[in-house]
Design a protein around this motif. Structure first.
Motif, PDB file in Angstrom:
ATOM      1  N   ALA A  16       1.003  -1.290   0.073  1.00  0.00           N
ATOM      2  CA  ALA A  16      -0.018   0.036   0.013  1.00  0.00           C
ATOM      3  C   ALA A  16       0.868   1.172   0.019  1.00  0.00           C
ATOM      4  O   ALA A  16       0.648   2.096  -0.575  1.00  0.00           O
ATOM      5  CB  ALA A  16      -1.017   0.087   1.091  1.00  0.00           C
ATOM      6  N   ALA A  17       1.707   1.310   0.732  1.00  0.00           N
ATOM      7  CA  ALA A  17       2.784   2.463   1.074  1.00  0.00           C
ATOM      8  C   ALA A  17       4.135   1.842   0.699  1.00  0.00           C
ATOM      9  O   ALA A  17       5.111   2.666   0.936  1.00  0.00           O
ATOM     10  CB  ALA A  17       2.578   3.071   2.183  1.00  0.00           C
ATOM     11  N   ALA A  18       4.267   0.705   0.115  1.00  0.00           N
ATOM     12  CA  ALA A  18       5.302  -0.057  -0.060  1.00  0.00           C
ATOM     13  C   ALA A  18       5.672  -0.752   1.089  1.00  0.00           C
ATOM     14  O   ALA A  18       6.775  -1.280   0.768  1.00  0.00           O
ATOM     15  CB  ALA A  18       6.117   0.725  -1.010  1.00  0.00           C
ATOM     16  N   ILE A  40       4.725   5.632   7.293  1.00  0.00           N
ATOM     17  CA  ILE A  40       4.590   6.079   5.903  1.00  0.00           C
ATOM     18  C   ILE A  40       5.425   7.171   5.768  1.00  0.00           C
ATOM     19  O   ILE A  40       5.720   7.635   4.607  1.00  0.00           O
ATOM     20  CB  ILE A  40       2.926   6.403   6.024  1.00  0.00           C
ATOM     21  CG1 ILE A  40       2.088   5.346   6.127  1.00  0.00           C
ATOM     22  CG2 ILE A  40       2.720   7.428   4.877  1.00  0.00           C
ATOM     23  CD1 ILE A  40       2.083   4.338   4.949  1.00  0.00           C
ATOM     24  N   HIS A  41       5.757   8.188   6.676  1.00  0.00           N
ATOM     25  CA  HIS A  41       6.371   9.440   6.699  1.00  0.00           C
ATOM     26  C   HIS A  41       7.968   9.244   6.846  1.00  0.00           C
ATOM     27  O   HIS A  41       8.655  10.152   6.746  1.00  0.00           O
ATOM     28  CB  HIS A  41       5.994  10.228   7.883  1.00  0.00           C
ATOM     29  CG  HIS A  41       4.720  10.687   7.739  1.00  0.00           C
ATOM     30  ND1 HIS A  41       4.350  11.741   6.553  1.00  0.00           N
ATOM     31  CD2 HIS A  41       3.368  10.339   7.922  1.00  0.00           C
ATOM     32  CE1 HIS A  41       2.913  12.012   6.404  1.00  0.00           C
ATOM     33  NE2 HIS A  41       2.290  11.161   7.547  1.00  0.00           N
ATOM     34  N   ASP A  76      10.291  -1.640  -2.194  1.00  0.00           N
ATOM     35  CA  ASP A  76       9.542  -0.472  -3.053  1.00  0.00           C
ATOM     36  C   ASP A  76       8.906   0.520  -2.231  1.00  0.00           C
ATOM     37  O   ASP A  76       8.984   1.423  -2.584  1.00  0.00           O
ATOM     38  CB  ASP A  76       8.221  -1.399  -3.876  1.00  0.00           C
ATOM     39  CG  ASP A  76       9.048  -2.249  -4.656  1.00  0.00           C
ATOM     40  OD1 ASP A  76      10.180  -2.278  -5.201  1.00  0.00           O
ATOM     41  OD2 ASP A  76       8.214  -3.256  -5.324  1.00  0.00           O
ATOM     42  N   PHE A  77       8.430   0.133  -1.125  1.00  0.00           N
ATOM     43  CA  PHE A  77       7.928   1.232  -0.254  1.00  0.00           C
ATOM     44  C   PHE A  77       8.895   2.248   0.123  1.00  0.00           C
ATOM     45  O   PHE A  77       8.520   3.587   0.223  1.00  0.00           O
ATOM     46  CB  PHE A  77       7.448   0.441   1.346  1.00  0.00           C
ATOM     47  CG  PHE A  77       7.110   1.250   2.388  1.00  0.00           C
ATOM     48  CD1 PHE A  77       6.150   1.948   2.478  1.00  0.00           C
ATOM     49  CD2 PHE A  77       8.105   1.313   3.417  1.00  0.00           C
ATOM     50  CE1 PHE A  77       6.008   2.649   3.596  1.00  0.00           C
ATOM     51  CE2 PHE A  77       7.948   2.013   4.699  1.00  0.00           C
ATOM     52  CZ  PHE A  77       6.684   2.855   4.605  1.00  0.00           C
ATOM     53  N   ALA A  78      10.350   1.725   0.722  1.00  0.00           N
ATOM     54  CA  ALA A  78      11.108   2.636   1.170  1.00  0.00           C
ATOM     55  C   ALA A  78      11.445   3.537  -0.246  1.00  0.00           C
ATOM     56  O   ALA A  78      11.931   4.685   0.087  1.00  0.00           O
ATOM     57  CB  ALA A  78      12.324   2.010   1.548  1.00  0.00           C
ATOM     58  N   GLU A  83       3.925  11.029  -0.504  1.00  0.00           N
ATOM     59  CA  GLU A  83       2.690  11.198  -0.939  1.00  0.00           C
ATOM     60  C   GLU A  83       2.257  10.064  -1.685  1.00  0.00           C
ATOM     61  O   GLU A  83       0.911   9.689  -1.586  1.00  0.00           O
ATOM     62  CB  GLU A  83       2.763  12.494  -1.734  1.00  0.00           C
ATOM     63  CG  GLU A  83       1.195  12.716  -2.414  1.00  0.00           C
ATOM     64  CD  GLU A  83       1.291  14.072  -3.089  1.00  0.00           C
ATOM     65  OE1 GLU A  83       1.306  13.873  -4.430  1.00  0.00           O
ATOM     66  OE2 GLU A  83       1.683  15.176  -2.627  1.00  0.00           O
ATOM     67  N   GLN A  84       3.221   9.183  -2.549  1.00  0.00           N
ATOM     68  CA  GLN A  84       2.749   8.058  -3.024  1.00  0.00           C
ATOM     69  C   GLN A  84       2.261   7.054  -2.261  1.00  0.00           C
ATOM     70  O   GLN A  84       1.524   6.238  -2.476  1.00  0.00           O
ATOM     71  CB  GLN A  84       3.948   7.721  -4.002  1.00  0.00           C
ATOM     72  CG  GLN A  84       3.682   6.589  -4.948  1.00  0.00           C
ATOM     73  CD  GLN A  84       4.707   6.247  -5.986  1.00  0.00           C
ATOM     74  OE1 GLN A  84       5.522   7.071  -5.808  1.00  0.00           O
ATOM     75  NE2 GLN A  84       4.636   5.283  -6.713  1.00  0.00           N
ATOM     76  N   ARG A  85       3.170   6.781  -1.287  1.00  0.00           N
ATOM     77  CA  ARG A  85       2.718   5.810  -0.081  1.00  0.00           C
ATOM     78  C   ARG A  85       1.171   5.864   0.369  1.00  0.00           C
ATOM     79  O   ARG A  85       0.458   5.104   0.616  1.00  0.00           O
ATOM     80  CB  ARG A  85       3.620   5.807   0.950  1.00  0.00           C
ATOM     81  CG  ARG A  85       5.253   5.852   0.613  1.00  0.00           C
ATOM     82  CD  ARG A  85       6.130   5.906   1.768  1.00  0.00           C
ATOM     83  NE  ARG A  85       7.467   5.951   1.702  1.00  0.00           N
ATOM     84  CZ  ARG A  85       8.414   6.047   2.395  1.00  0.00           C
ATOM     85  NH1 ARG A  85       8.151   6.551   3.681  1.00  0.00           N
ATOM     86  NH2 ARG A  85       9.702   5.863   1.925  1.00  0.00           N
ATOM     87  N   GLN A  86       1.030   7.315   0.756  1.00  0.00           N
ATOM     88  CA  GLN A  86      -0.283   7.460   1.169  1.00  0.00           C
ATOM     89  C   GLN A  86      -1.246   7.390   0.119  1.00  0.00           C
ATOM     90  O   GLN A  86      -2.313   6.707   0.456  1.00  0.00           O
ATOM     91  CB  GLN A  86      -0.341   8.851   1.611  1.00  0.00           C
ATOM     92  CG  GLN A  86       0.319   9.495   2.910  1.00  0.00           C
ATOM     93  CD  GLN A  86       0.373  10.876   3.061  1.00  0.00           C
ATOM     94  OE1 GLN A  86       0.658  11.794   2.211  1.00  0.00           O
ATOM     95  NE2 GLN A  86       0.492  11.283   4.240  1.00  0.00           N
TER      96      GLN A  86
END
Length: 129
Positions: A16-18, A40-41, A76-78, A83-86
């Motif tokens: 989702a947010a990777a 996420i942040h 991928d998440f990292a 913004e893309q993760r969210q």
């Protein structure tokens, strides 16, 4: 069972947010809006996240070790901007509303709150690695 939940949480977060777990749409408050959690942040790299997971959530690290696909999702998440993760997390939760219900259910338990706190520590400490 604990490893499965943590891995699933990390995988959902990674997709989702990777991590971690996830892992994790919002730390500590089950009813918070998705995408507000510390993972996420984070600006930590995959290597930093993985090292923090190894220290703060060793069972999650073991579960990640056993699942190369989850490791790739965490990579991928990292690599994604916040913004893309969210956006990805919001999209996945909208497409899979049962995931939010399951996360809320898990977070409502003392064990779930402990896991949320562990993942928050991952986000807080990953820059130390």
């Amino acid at each position: 069972m604990v490893s499965r939940f943590v891995t699933r949480t990390l995988a959902v977060t990674a997709v989702a947010a990777a991590v971690a777990a996830p892992l994790l749409a919002s730390a500590g408050v089950a009813s918070a809006q998705p995408g507000n959690g510390p993972l996420i942040h984070t600006t930590c790299s995959y290597d930093q996240l993985y090292a923090a997971i190894r220290t703060e959530a060793p069972r999650a690290a073991t579960a990640l070790d056993e699942r190369p696909a989850a490791q790739q999702k965490l990579r991928d998440f990292a690599a994604m901007p916040v913004e893309q993760r969210q956006q990805e997390l919001s999209r996945l939760l909208a497409e899979n509303p049962q995931w939010q219900a399951k996360i809320d259910e898990k977070w409502a338990t003392p064990e779930g709150q402990e896991k949320v706190q562990r993942m928050a520590r991952v986000a807080e400490t990953c820059h130390d690695y």
